[in-house]
Design a protein around this motif. Structure first.
Motif, PDB file in Angstrom:
ATOM      1  N   HIS A 165      -3.857  -0.131   6.878  1.00 21.25           N
ATOM      2  CA  HIS A 165      -2.819  -0.160   5.835  1.00 21.25           C
ATOM      3  C   HIS A 165      -3.440   0.000   4.452  1.00 21.25           C
ATOM      4  O   HIS A 165      -2.982   0.815   3.633  1.00 21.25           O
ATOM      5  CB  HIS A 165      -2.054  -1.484   5.941  1.00 21.25           C
ATOM      6  CG  HIS A 165      -0.968  -1.646   4.921  1.00 21.25           C
ATOM      7  ND1 HIS A 165      -0.556  -2.869   4.463  1.00 21.25           N
ATOM      8  CD2 HIS A 165      -0.224  -0.732   4.249  1.00 21.25           C
ATOM      9  CE1 HIS A 165       0.400  -2.709   3.573  1.00 21.25           C
ATOM     10  NE2 HIS A 165       0.616  -1.416   3.425  1.00 21.25           N
ATOM     11  N   SER A 166      -4.508  -0.756   4.187  1.00 20.23           N
ATOM     12  CA  SER A 166      -5.173  -0.679   2.877  1.00 20.23           C
ATOM     13  C   SER A 166      -5.780   0.703   2.652  1.00 20.23           C
ATOM     14  O   SER A 166      -5.675   1.270   1.556  1.00 20.23           O
ATOM     15  CB  SER A 166      -6.260  -1.752   2.777  1.00 20.23           C
ATOM     16  OG  SER A 166      -5.704  -3.039   2.923  1.00 20.23           O
ATOM     17  N   PHE A 167      -6.392   1.260   3.690  1.00 17.60           N
ATOM     18  CA  PHE A 167      -7.010   2.586   3.562  1.00 17.60           C
ATOM     19  C   PHE A 167      -5.963   3.651   3.243  1.00 17.60           C
ATOM     20  O   PHE A 167      -6.161   4.487   2.352  1.00 17.60           O
ATOM     21  CB  PHE A 167      -7.737   2.930   4.865  1.00 17.60           C
ATOM     22  CG  PHE A 167      -8.279   4.333   4.913  1.00 17.60           C
ATOM     23  CD1 PHE A 167      -9.496   4.651   4.322  1.00 17.60           C
ATOM     24  CD2 PHE A 167      -7.566   5.349   5.545  1.00 17.60           C
ATOM     25  CE1 PHE A 167      -9.986   5.946   4.361  1.00 17.60           C
ATOM     26  CE2 PHE A 167      -8.054   6.642   5.593  1.00 17.60           C
ATOM     27  CZ  PHE A 167      -9.268   6.945   4.999  1.00 17.60           C
ATOM     28  N   LEU A 168      -4.845   3.633   3.954  1.00 15.04           N
ATOM     29  CA  LEU A 168      -3.812   4.649   3.734  1.00 15.04           C
ATOM     30  C   LEU A 168      -3.171   4.516   2.362  1.00 15.04           C
ATOM     31  O   LEU A 168      -2.799   5.523   1.740  1.00 15.04           O
ATOM     32  CB  LEU A 168      -2.750   4.567   4.835  1.00 15.04           C
ATOM     33  CG  LEU A 168      -3.223   4.932   6.248  1.00 15.04           C
ATOM     34  CD1 LEU A 168      -2.086   4.760   7.253  1.00 15.04           C
ATOM     35  CD2 LEU A 168      -3.753   6.370   6.297  1.00 15.04           C
ATOM     36  N   LYS A 169      -3.033   3.280   1.871  1.00 11.67           N
ATOM     37  CA  LYS A 169      -2.496   3.091   0.517  1.00 11.67           C
ATOM     38  C   LYS A 169      -3.414   3.722  -0.520  1.00 11.67           C
ATOM     39  O   LYS A 169      -2.953   4.358  -1.479  1.00 11.67           O
ATOM     40  CB  LYS A 169      -2.318   1.601   0.224  1.00 11.67           C
ATOM     41  CG  LYS A 169      -1.080   0.993   0.871  1.00 11.67           C
ATOM     42  CD  LYS A 169      -0.896  -0.457   0.462  1.00 11.67           C
ATOM     43  CE  LYS A 169      -0.500  -0.585  -1.004  1.00 11.67           C
ATOM     44  NZ  LYS A 169      -0.181  -1.981  -1.370  1.00 11.67           N
ATOM     45  N   GLN A 170      -4.730   3.585  -0.302  1.00 12.49           N
ATOM     46  CA  GLN A 170      -5.690   4.207  -1.216  1.00 12.49           C
ATOM     47  C   GLN A 170      -5.583   5.729  -1.201  1.00 12.49           C
ATOM     48  O   GLN A 170      -5.849   6.392  -2.203  1.00 12.49           O
ATOM     49  CB  GLN A 170      -7.117   3.787  -0.845  1.00 12.49           C
ATOM     50  CG  GLN A 170      -7.419   2.319  -1.056  1.00 12.49           C
ATOM     51  CD  GLN A 170      -8.802   1.941  -0.568  1.00 12.49           C
ATOM     52  OE1 GLN A 170      -9.592   2.799  -0.154  1.00 12.49           O
ATOM     53  NE2 GLN A 170      -9.104   0.645  -0.581  1.00 12.49           N
ATOM     54  N   LYS A 171      -5.183   6.275  -0.047  1.00 11.30           N
ATOM     55  CA  LYS A 171      -5.050   7.727   0.107  1.00 11.30           C
ATOM     56  C   LYS A 171      -3.650   8.216  -0.269  1.00 11.30           C
ATOM     57  O   LYS A 171      -3.286   9.358   0.028  1.00 11.30           O
ATOM     58  CB  LYS A 171      -5.373   8.139   1.543  1.00 11.30           C
ATOM     59  CG  LYS A 171      -6.798   7.808   1.976  1.00 11.30           C
ATOM     60  CD  LYS A 171      -7.821   8.520   1.105  1.00 11.30           C
ATOM     61  CE  LYS A 171      -9.237   8.201   1.562  1.00 11.30           C
ATOM     62  NZ  LYS A 171     -10.261   8.882   0.702  1.00 11.30           N
ATOM     63  N   LYS A 172      -2.864   7.342  -0.910  1.00 11.93           N
ATOM     64  CA  LYS A 172      -1.532   7.695  -1.429  1.00 11.93           C
ATOM     65  C   LYS A 172      -0.518   7.996  -0.325  1.00 11.93           C
ATOM     66  O   LYS A 172       0.455   8.724  -0.543  1.00 11.93           O
ATOM     67  CB  LYS A 172      -1.613   8.895  -2.386  1.00 11.93           C
ATOM     68  CG  LYS A 172      -2.653   8.772  -3.486  1.00 11.93           C
ATOM     69  CD  LYS A 172      -2.399   7.552  -4.356  1.00 11.93           C
ATOM     70  CE  LYS A 172      -3.428   7.460  -5.492  1.00 11.93           C
ATOM     71  NZ  LYS A 172      -3.261   6.218  -6.284  1.00 11.93           N
ATOM     72  N   ILE A 173      -0.734   7.420   0.877  1.00 10.89           N
ATOM     73  CA  ILE A 173       0.275   7.523   1.934  1.00 10.89           C
ATOM     74  C   ILE A 173       1.267   6.390   1.708  1.00 10.89           C
ATOM     75  O   ILE A 173       0.878   5.219   1.620  1.00 10.89           O
ATOM     76  CB  ILE A 173      -0.347   7.400   3.338  1.00 10.89           C
ATOM     77  CG1 ILE A 173      -1.447   8.443   3.540  1.00 10.89           C
ATOM     78  CG2 ILE A 173       0.729   7.535   4.417  1.00 10.89           C
ATOM     79  CD1 ILE A 173      -0.981   9.868   3.550  1.00 10.89           C
ATOM     80  N   THR A 174       2.550   6.706   1.615  1.00  7.64           N
ATOM     81  CA  THR A 174       3.539   5.687   1.300  1.00  7.64           C
ATOM     82  C   THR A 174       3.814   4.797   2.510  1.00  7.64           C
ATOM     83  O   THR A 174       3.676   5.215   3.658  1.00  7.64           O
ATOM     84  CB  THR A 174       4.868   6.316   0.849  1.00  7.64           C
ATOM     85  OG1 THR A 174       5.443   7.034   1.944  1.00  7.64           O
ATOM     86  CG2 THR A 174       4.638   7.286  -0.310  1.00  7.64           C
ATOM     87  N   GLU A 175       4.240   3.579   2.240  1.00  7.09           N
ATOM     88  CA  GLU A 175       4.527   2.643   3.328  1.00  7.09           C
ATOM     89  C   GLU A 175       5.678   3.113   4.224  1.00  7.09           C
ATOM     90  O   GLU A 175       5.615   2.934   5.446  1.00  7.09           O
ATOM     91  CB  GLU A 175       4.790   1.247   2.754  1.00  7.09           C
ATOM     92  CG  GLU A 175       3.502   0.586   2.255  1.00  7.09           C
ATOM     93  CD  GLU A 175       3.731  -0.801   1.686  1.00  7.09           C
ATOM     94  OE1 GLU A 175       4.906  -1.158   1.440  1.00  7.09           O
ATOM     95  OE2 GLU A 175       2.730  -1.528   1.478  1.00  7.09           O
ATOM     96  N   PRO A 176       6.751   3.714   3.664  1.00  6.14           N
ATOM     97  CA  PRO A 176       7.797   4.231   4.567  1.00  6.14           C
ATOM     98  C   PRO A 176       7.267   5.264   5.568  1.00  6.14           C
ATOM     99  O   PRO A 176       7.674   5.265   6.736  1.00  6.14           O
ATOM    100  CB  PRO A 176       8.818   4.855   3.601  1.00  6.14           C
ATOM    101  CG  PRO A 176       8.648   4.076   2.334  1.00  6.14           C
ATOM    102  CD  PRO A 176       7.175   3.792   2.247  1.00  6.14           C
TER     103      PRO A 176
END
Length: 633
Positions: free
Chosen positions: A175-186
Motif C-alpha cells: 500500500h505504501s509503495f503504490l501510494k509513492q508511485k501515485k496509484i490511487t487507493e480506489p
C-alpha cells in the motif's frame, strides 16, 4: 452489445503486423509478409499477411483480421477480443442494444498499470535478500523465502520466467509503495491489491506469501496468486491462514476464465497442440523447469466452461494431470460434462497417490516428459462413470445390479446425446458399455432414441455456392446502421444459422461468439442478435420469467421479421427430423468455403497484377494449396 463504430475504429487503427509480430518472426515476400504459422507446427512459412489487415495460413487454412487473430492467439471470445484490442489502442468501447453492461467505472489500463507496479514491488522484495540497501527486516524475510525456493528447488531461471515475487509480512508495505508511485487507493481496492478492514483501515491483500503473477499475455498482469511461507507466519496464525490466496474477480481478472502460465506455455502449446492441465502454480513451474512447457493451471477454481472454450482455441488435445487419490479422480470425473462437444480429445493421467506434478518433476528431472508419457491415459467418460459408481456406493460397476446400472445409464444418456460428432458418440457408447458391462446395442438404442437426422443440411451445403461467394468482407463493414436488418435482407446462411441460434439459445450463441471465423464473417445484425441472446441467457441474477421478458424486449427491438423467425425456429424444434446442432456445423462449413473462394479471387487478382515470374509462381502455388484445402471441407 458492442457498437459497430467501436469495431470499425479498431479494425481501422489496429496494425495486424504489430499484433502478429509480438509472437511471430515476419519477413516480406513479394506482395505479402510471411512467417511461421502460430497456430500449427511447420518448418517453412505459410502464414501470410496482406495490407496489414488480413492474414491467411496456406498450411492449416486459418484466416481473418486483427480481431479473429487475437481470438485465436489468446483463446478469447469475440467481445473479449474487441475489448482487449480497444484497451491496447486506447479506444473507448461503446455499447448499444437491449442489455448494455452496467458500467463498473473501471479504467482497465489503470488496473493493469497498478498490477504491473505491484508485480515490480513483489519482485524487488525477493531480490532484497542480496541487497545491502534494503531494511534488515526485509532482508531477513527475503532470505527465508529464498531458502524456501531452494527447498522446493525452484531455479533462478524459473523465478525470472514466471516473474515470481514475494509479499513481505508487514501489513501495509505494498500500500505504501503504490501510494509513492501515485496509484490511487480506489484503483488499489478495485484491483484487489489492498482491502479495507471492519475498522475502516486499509491493509495489503497479500502478506508473507510467495507471489505468482497471473498474466494474460506478455504485457498484462490481471491478478496474483500467493503461497503462504510458513517460516514468516506465527505458529498461532499458521493454521488459520489459507495456504493459497488468489486475487478476487476484478474488471480485468476473472478466475473462471484464466490460466496461470499461459504466456510461458503458448509457444510450446502451438508447436505440440497439447496441454497438460494441472491444479497448482508450483505444478506449472516445476514441470516447466524440467522441460514440460505445455502445462497450465486453473487459478484456485475447478475447470469451468470458460476454461474449456479457451482451451479449444489453443489446442486439440488436453490431458488432465491430477493426483492419483480419490479427490483427483473425482475432479476428473466431474469435469467430463464440460468437455462434451468441445472438439477436444481429453483424457486423464493420474500420478502415484503420494505425488503431485511438482514432486513428480523433482523426482524425475529431465526424464519427466518421458515418464509422463508412460502414464496410462484414462478416457474422461470412464472417470465420470467411476464417479457415478462411487456415488451409488460401489467400488466398481461389477458390484452393481441391473437396476442400478439402468439408473446410471439413464443419467449418462442425456450427456451422450449431446455429442454431435457421430463417430465420437459411437466410440463413447462402446467405452461406456464396456466400462459398465452392459449391452452396447441397448445403450446405443437409448442414446439414439432421439433422431439426429437433418433434412436441412443439404440446402445449407448448397448455399455455400454462388450466393455466399458473392458476399464480400465489405458487407459487414458497411452494415453500420444501428437498426437491425430485416430477416429477408440477410444472406441465406445467416437465416439458417439464426434458426439454430434461436432454438439452442443456451449454447449456440456462445459458440458463435467464441468462433474466430464465424463471428467475423456473419452479418452484423446476426452477430448483434447473438451477443444480446448470449448476454440474456448468461445472466444469473434474473429468473426464468425475467429472462422471458428480456427475450421479448430483444425481439421487439429487432422487429416483426425477427419475431416471426423466432416462431418458425420454435415450430422446427418440435420436428424430430431437424438437428439444429448439425445445421450450425454445416453453416460453419459453408462460411469457410465461401471465405476460401473469396481468397481465391484475391489470389487470382494479385497473380494478374504480378510483375515477376517468381511472384506469379508463388501466388499460383498458394492458390493450388488453398483449393486443396477447400476440397477437404
Amino acid at each position: 452489445m458492442i457498437a459497430q463504430r467501436t469495431i470499425d475504429e479498431i479494425l481501422e487503427r489496429a496494425s495486424l503486423y504489430e499484433i502478429v509480430a509480438e509472437g511471430v518472426s515476419l519477413k516480406r515476400q513479394g506482395t505479402s509478409v510471411v512467417g511461421l504459422c502460430p497456430f500449427h507446427a511447420e518448418k517453412s512459412p505459410s502464414f501470410h499477411l496482406r495490407d496489414d489487415r488480413f492474414y491467411h495460413c496456406f498450411g492449416c487454412g486459418v484466416s481473418g483480421n486483427a480481431i479473429s487473430f487475437v481470438m485465436r492467439a489468446r483463446g478469447l471470445g469475440f467481445p473479449e477480443a474487441v475489448e482487449e484490442l480497444a484497451g491496447r489502442l486506447g479506444i473507448k468501447v461503446d455499447y448499444e442494444g437491449v442489455r448494455k453492461p452496467q458500467g463498473d467505472g473501471a479504467d482497465k489500463n489503470a488496473l493493469y498499470a497498478a498490477n504491473s507496479m505491484a508485480a515490480r514491488f513483489f519482485s524487488s522484495c525477493l531480490e532484497a535478500g542480496s541487497s545491502k540497501n534494503a531494511p534488515e527486516s526485509v532482508r531477513i524475510a527475503a532470505g527465508r523465502v529464498q531458502a524456501y525456493l531452494e527447498e522446493r528447488r525452484i531455479s533462478a531461471e524459473a523465478q525470472k520466467a514466471f516473474n515470481i515475487g514475494f509479499a513481505p509480512p508487514e501489513r501495509s508495505a505494498l500500500h505504501s509503495f503504490l501510494k509513492q508511485k501515485k496509484i490511487t487507493e480506489p484503483i488499489m481496492l478495485q484491483a484487489g491489491l489492498i482491502r479495507r478492514s471492519q475498522r475502516g483501515d486499509l491493509y495489503d491483500t497479500f502478506r508473507a506469501r510467495l507471489i505468482f503473477p497471473i498474466a494474460t499475455d506478455s504485457k498484462h498482469i490481471a491478478g496474483f496468486g500467493g503461497r503462504l511461507i510458513p517460516s514468516l507466519v506465527e505458529e498461532g496464525t499458521l493454521t488459520k491462514a489459507p495456504k493459497y490466496l488468489n486475487s478476487s474477480d476484478t474488471p480485468v481478472y476473472h478466475k473462471q476464465a484464466v490460466f496461470f502460465g499461459l504466456p510461458q506455455a503458448l509457444a510450446a502449446i502451438r508447436e505440440s497442440r497439447e496441454v497438460y492441465l494441472v491444479e497448482g502454480y508450483l505444478d506449472v513451474v516445476g514441470l516447466w523447469q524440467v522441460g514440460v512447457r505445455t502445462a497450465l493451471a486453473t487459478c484456485g477454481t475447478a475447470v469451468t466452461t470458460q476454461h474449456v472454450r479457451r482451451l479449444k482455441h489453443l489446442t486439440r488435445k488436453v490431458t488432465l494431470l491430477f493426483d492419483g487419490d480419490s479427490a483427483g479422480r473425482a475432479a476428473a470425473g466431474k469435469s467430463y460434462p464440460l468437455f462434451v462437444n468441445s472438439g477436444l480429445d481429453v483424457c486423464a493421467a493420474f500420478l502415484p497417490s503420494d505425488q503431485d506434478p511438482d514432486t513428480f518433476a523433482l523426482a524425475h528431472g529431465a526424464e519427466t516428459s518421458a515418464k509422463l508419457s508412460e502414464l496410462p491415459r484414462v478416457p474422461l467418460i470412464e472417470c465420470y462413470i467411476d464417479l457415478q459408481v462411487e456415488k451409488a456406493g460401489a467400488s466398481s460397476a461389477s458390484e452393481l445390479g441391473g437396476a442400478s446400472k439402468g439408473r446410471l445409464c439413464e443419467e449418462l444418456v442425456p450427456i451422450l446425446r449431446e455429442v454431435g460428432n457421430p463417430i465420437e458418440q459411437s466410440e463413447l457408447i462402446e467405452r461406456a458399455s464396456l466400462k459398465l458391462s452392459v449391452d452396447s446395442t441397448l445403450l446405443r438404442e437409448m442414446v439414439t432414441a432421439k433422431s439426429s437426422a437433418s433434412t436441412r443440411s443439404s440446402s445449407i451445403r448448397a448455399s455455400s455456392g454462388s450466393e455466399t461467394q458473392e458476399r464480400s468482407s465489405s458487407e459487414n463493414r458497411d452494415d453500420v446502421v444501428s437498426a437491425p436488418s430485416p430477416i429477408s435482407e440477410l444472406p441465406r446462411l445467416d437465416r439458417e444459422l439464426l434458426f439454430a441460434l434461436m432454438a439452442h439459445k443456451e449454447d449456440l450463441p456462445r459458440e458463435l461468439l467464441s468462433d474466430p471465423d464465424l463471428s467475423t464473417q456473419v452479418n452484423r445484425s446476426t452477430l448483434r442478435f447473438a451477443e444480446e441472446l448470449c448476454a440474456i441467457m448468461a445472466e444469473q441474477s434474473i429468473g426464468p420469467d425475467q429472462k422471458k421478458e428480456a427475450l421479448k424486449d430483444l425481439l421487439d427491438l429487432f422487429g416483426d421479421s425477427w419475431r416471426e423467425h423466432w416462431k418458425q425456429a420454435y415450430a422446427m424444434s418440435t420436428d424430430k427430423e431437424v438437428d439444429f446442432s448439425n445445421i450450425f456445423v454445416e453453416c460453419k462449413r459453408a462460411y469457410a468455403k465461401a471465405s476460401g473462394n473469396l481468397q481465391l479471387k484475391e489470389l487470382d487478382r494479385l497473380a494478374r497484377a504480378a510483375t515477376t515470374d517468381e511472384e506469379r509462381m508463388s501466388l499460383s502455388q498458394q492458390s493450388v494449396t488453398l483449393k486443396r484445402h477447400l476440397t477437404k471441407l
